[in-house]
Design a protein around this motif. Structure first.
Motif, PDB file in Angstrom:
ATOM      1  N   LEU A 107       0.822  -1.209   0.000  1.00 36.13           N
ATOM      2  CA  LEU A 107       0.000   0.000   0.000  1.00 36.13           C
ATOM      3  C   LEU A 107       0.854   1.256   0.000  1.00 36.13           C
ATOM      4  N   ARG A 108       1.975   1.204   0.714  1.00 36.26           N
ATOM      5  CA  ARG A 108       2.834   2.391   0.781  1.00 36.26           C
ATOM      6  C   ARG A 108       3.627   2.606  -0.509  1.00 36.26           C
ATOM      7  N   GLU A 139      -1.219   4.685   3.231  1.00 37.53           N
ATOM      8  CA  GLU A 139      -0.256   4.752   2.144  1.00 37.53           C
ATOM      9  C   GLU A 139       0.921   5.679   2.458  1.00 37.53           C
TER      10      GLU A 139
END
Length: 609
Positions: A332-333, A453
């Motif tokens: 997600l990041r 994120e």
């Protein structure tokens, strides 16, 4: 070679598994007869069956896991008949009609033929029956082998590893048979009580069946077994974890779980076991060797945001492959950067493909992935790799993993995990220039990510990814330990140590999750990190579940994540990662607690940032 040794030693340790206890008395019933003609063929038959059933589980996927549960019930029934025939031999004929107690007939046949010296075949068949009962019992090392087979595909190496594991198990049982069997044989000769000893063994088998049927094997016996073997098996698993070329080493080390290992903070690995590992050193953009050819994408079960793409159709394009899964915090990041590159360079010939390879079962639900793609605002094509076909074609082991492919269809670079985004973008620029693209934009994208994120503060992360399901759980601190696959009322300990956690309320702990049977129920975790996330799912019928969080017994009041309000209230509406805590200022140890106000919630794993 080291993997085969580790597998063999893991098999040796399975004699300490509680699942073997009901089988030991039946094996010892043959102990007063010649080992070569009775004990040895029994163990050979058992080992072959063990390896065969384990191989079936490795290549059969989810259906085999479900079938294994039904097979366990059948094995309990069959073993109960074994015990009855040992306890009351005169009833054997009536109880074994026609197929429900084949093992008892084999046992009687082995006894009869032992007198003539021709019992090898019958003992071998008896070993097959015993192995069928024992095969479902598996520890973390066998889980490592099976996970590798599931993700990388069945192979000769997998089969040989399973055979090595089975040979180790047979070795430990053979020693038990030789040593313990001599004691039993001496008792039979000196006391003249052979029939009573036989009946005692039958009673022991029935007691074992009752213990398993009542769940004691997943409670007290399992905890005893884990106490004896967990550190040994984890050490073996640590040694078995292979180093990939640029594999990662990190100063940020996270503790492991019983099915794998987390060793760093910015990449999650699959393959044999699940592992967290740090990013590799980047190769300079000016030197990009050819690492291989672009593998087929044909294994995708569905495509999102695009019709199916092919290697041939992408020739002439620069391609970035991003392996991800939507509940992986590391993935997600990284996504905001991948999306920014896709947008910035789409007119210069870059094609970004996200390959979604699931970690949890719910991530195989294509509707769940579709919703995640929409929520994350992913616009580039996404290949659904539920069968890990593309994963295997790339020989991948990591989430996230980026593969950079030039216009001629050659893999020129790869990067595992978060970080080094500037260098990755320079790789894209170089490959576009090589492909003849004019006016490739210079400079580096600026990403302002928020919520889950946003980039992690790894300098302050001292808590590892922690799984709630028993297959990979660690540091569970509720008094009495876990009770597997059964409803149980838990309580929180008076005090939690750092990175320990517990449950309160009526929960069922399953392999990859815990399910709340009745509200209220809660989870507490003593953590040290800026961010705390928890992968959650609503009730099985999809009904939302309300919750309330606290930090050190108080409402978050400014330290809440994006999925919680200032009072700590939130709702589980779908199966995904929820950001529950986002702190500011100095980071210290805190006790996080989440209380669920409705039943049915599914809890999978904690992650931190």
């Amino acid at each position: 070679m080291i993997l085969f040794i580790i597998s063999y030693l893991g098999g040796v340790l399975t004699i300490l598994s509680p699942c073997i206890l009901p089988v030991l008395p039946f094996i010892f019933a043959r102990a007063d007869q010649p080992f070569v003609k009775n004990g040895l063929p029994l163990l050979i038959g058992m080992a072959i069956t063990f390896a065969g059933v384990a191989t079936l589980a490795a290549i059969g996927g989810g259906w085999a896991v479900q079938a294994n549960q039904y097979g366990r019930f059948a094995a309990l029934a069959l073993l109960a008949f074994f015990g009855i025939t040992l306890l009351f031999p005169e009833l054997a004929d009536r109880l074994t009609r026609p197929l429900v107690a084949i093992g008892a007939k084999l046992s009687q046949s082995a006894d009869d033929q032992a007198q003539t010296g021709s019992s090898f075949a019958s003992s071998f068949l008896l070993g097959i029956a015993t192995g069928l009962l024992w095969a479902p019992c598996a520890g973390p090392i066998l889980g490592l082998v099976l996970t590798g087979a599931a993700l990388q595909g069945a192979s000769v190496q997998t089969s040989l590893l399973l055979l090595a594991y089975a040979a180790g198990a047979a070795t430990s049982l053979g020693l038990a048979l030789l040593i313990g069997g001599r004691v039993f044989a001496a008792m039979k000769r000196s006391l003249g009580a052979g029939e009573w000893i036989r009946r005692g063994l039958g009673a022991a088998v029935l007691i074992g069946v009752a213990a398993i049927a009542l769940g004691f094997d997943t409670g007290l016996l399992t905890r005893i077994s884990q106490t004896q073997t967990a550190s040994l098996e984890q050490a073996l698993v640590d040694k078995a974890q292979p180093k990939t070329p640029d594999a990662p080493s990190s100063s940020v080390v996270m503790s492991g779980d019983h099915d794998g290992k987390m060793t760093g903070g910015n990449v999650m690995t699959g393959g044999p076991g699940m592992m967290m590992a740090a990013k590799p050193e980047m190769t300079a953009a000016s030197s990009l060797p050819v690492e291989g050819q672009f593998p087929s994408l044909a294994g995708a079960v569905e495509w999102l945001n695009s019709p199916p793409l092919t290697v041939e159709g992408l020739r002439g394009k620069v391609v970035l492959i991003d392996f991800w899964t939507y509940s992986c915090i590391n993935c997600l990041r990284a996504i905001p950067y991948v999306e920014a590159w896709a947008e910035k360079y789409k007119d210069q010939g870059l094609v970004v493909i996200g390959v979604h390879a699931p970690e949890f079962a719910f991530e195989k639900n294509i509707d769940n992935v579709r919703h995640a793609v929409q929520d994350l605002k992913i616009t580039y094509p996404v290949a659904i790799d539920n069968d890990y076909a593309i994963w295997r074609a790339f020989h991948n082991q990591y989430w996230p993993a980026h593969y950079f492919i030039d216009a001629q269809g050659r893999i020129r670079h790869h990067h595992f995990g978060e970080g080094d985004y500037d260098e990755s973008e320079k790789i894209i620029q170089q490959l576009l220039a090589e492909a003849g693209s004019a006016a490739v934009p210079s400079g580096i994208v600026t990403v302002h990510a928020s919520g889950a994120e946003a980039a992690a503060d790894m300098a302050d992360v001292k808590s590892p990814e922690t799984y709630v399901g028993y297959e990979r759980a660690e540091n569970f601190a509720s008094p009495g330990g876990d009770v597997r696959d059964a409803s149980h009322v838990y309580a929180l300990p008076e005090k939690l140590a750092l990175n320990h956690w517990g449950l309160a309320g009526d929960w069922t702990i399953e392999g990859e999750r815990a399910v709340l049977n009745a509200a209220p129920g809660s989870i507490a975790y003593d953590f040290h990190a800026r961010d705390l996330h928890l992968v959650l799912g609503p009730a099985a019928d999809g009904k939302p579940v309300r919750f309330r969080i606290s930090i050190d017994g108080h409402a978050p009041d400014g330290a809440q994540g994006v999925d919680v309000d200032a009072e700590g209230n939130g709702t589980v509406t779908g199966q995904r990662l929820y950001q529950l805590v986002r702190q500011s200022g100095p980071i210290a140890d805190h006790v996080f607690k989440i209380e669920f106000l409705d039943p049915g919630v599914q809890a999978f794993a904690f992650t931190f940032g």
